[in-house]
Design an enzyme around this catalytic site. Structure first.
Site, PDB file in Angstrom:
ATOM      1  NE  ARG A  67      -2.025 -13.773 -29.820  1.00  0.00           N
ATOM      2  CZ  ARG A  67      -2.727 -15.223 -29.889  1.00  0.00           C
ATOM      3  NH1 ARG A  67      -1.542 -15.826 -30.553  1.00  0.00           N
ATOM      4  NH2 ARG A  67      -3.771 -15.681 -29.667  1.00  0.00           N
ATOM      5  CD  GLU A 104     -12.805 -17.121 -29.433  1.00  0.00           C
ATOM      6  OE1 GLU A 104     -11.931 -16.843 -29.966  1.00  0.00           O
ATOM      7  OE2 GLU A 104     -12.931 -17.483 -28.380  1.00  0.00           O
TER       8      GLU A 104
END
Length: 180
Positions: A67, A104
């Site tokens: 993105r 993460e």
């Protein structure tokens, strides 16, 4: 600076986000900007706000796959500067320089072309979301290793509760919308 000054762009981003539970792994709530990308007015406001924050300050925009490519390429075009893709390992032809890092929900490796950035070129690094900061930090260091002077990291959304800004230390971070 926590948010870029630009009218109601914070609200535009907030109402254009979609939460996707358990993506890409259980327990993660993914902040999806695809509704924002589908709205030409909202997307135009986002690109305008990002461009206004860096106009005349950079020679190149670097965007992180995937993105960050969409946001970064549109931003580079709006500013009249070139675009540098920061890609997943093995996706760029020719000589590349790589960096591995933790995110993460796993780990990854990114690459840029070894000759992507002329020595000393001023680069703004762009992505859709700042989460833990692993991707941003790895990309920042990678761009500097190939000769760039990274002036800052700009994103559409910052997930402040994940501490990415802290991981980037004293590097400049700008976000259009901050999720506490």
């Amino acid at each position: 600076m926590t948010a870029l000054p630009h009218g109601g762009v914070d609200e535009v981003v907030a109402r254009s986000l979609r939460d996707v539970a358990d993506f890409p792994s259980p327990g993660v709530v993914f902040k999806d900007i695809t509704p924002l990308l589908a709205d030409p007015v909202a997307f135009g406001e986002v690109i305008g706000a990002l461009a206004d924050g860096r106009r005349g300050e950079v020679d190149l925009v670097a965007g992180v796959e995937a993105r960050g490519f969409v946001v970064g390429a549109a931003l580079a075009h709006a500013m009249g500067v070139g675009f540098v893709p920061v890609r997943k390992a093995g996706k760029l032809p020719g000589d590349t320089v790589a960096a591995s890092y933790d995110l993460e929900y796993g780990s990854a490796t990114i690459e840029v072309h070894a000759d992507a950035v002329p020595a000393g070129a001023r680069v703004v690094l762009v992505d859709d979301v700042l989460a833990t900061g692993g991707t941003a930090l790895a990309a920042w260091e990678l761009l500097e290793r190939v000769g760039g002077h990274v002036v800052g990291f700009d994103c559409v959304v910052e997930l402040a509760f994940l501490g990415g800004r802290d991981r980037l230390g004293d590097r400049e971070v700008r976000a259009l919308h901050v999720v506490a």
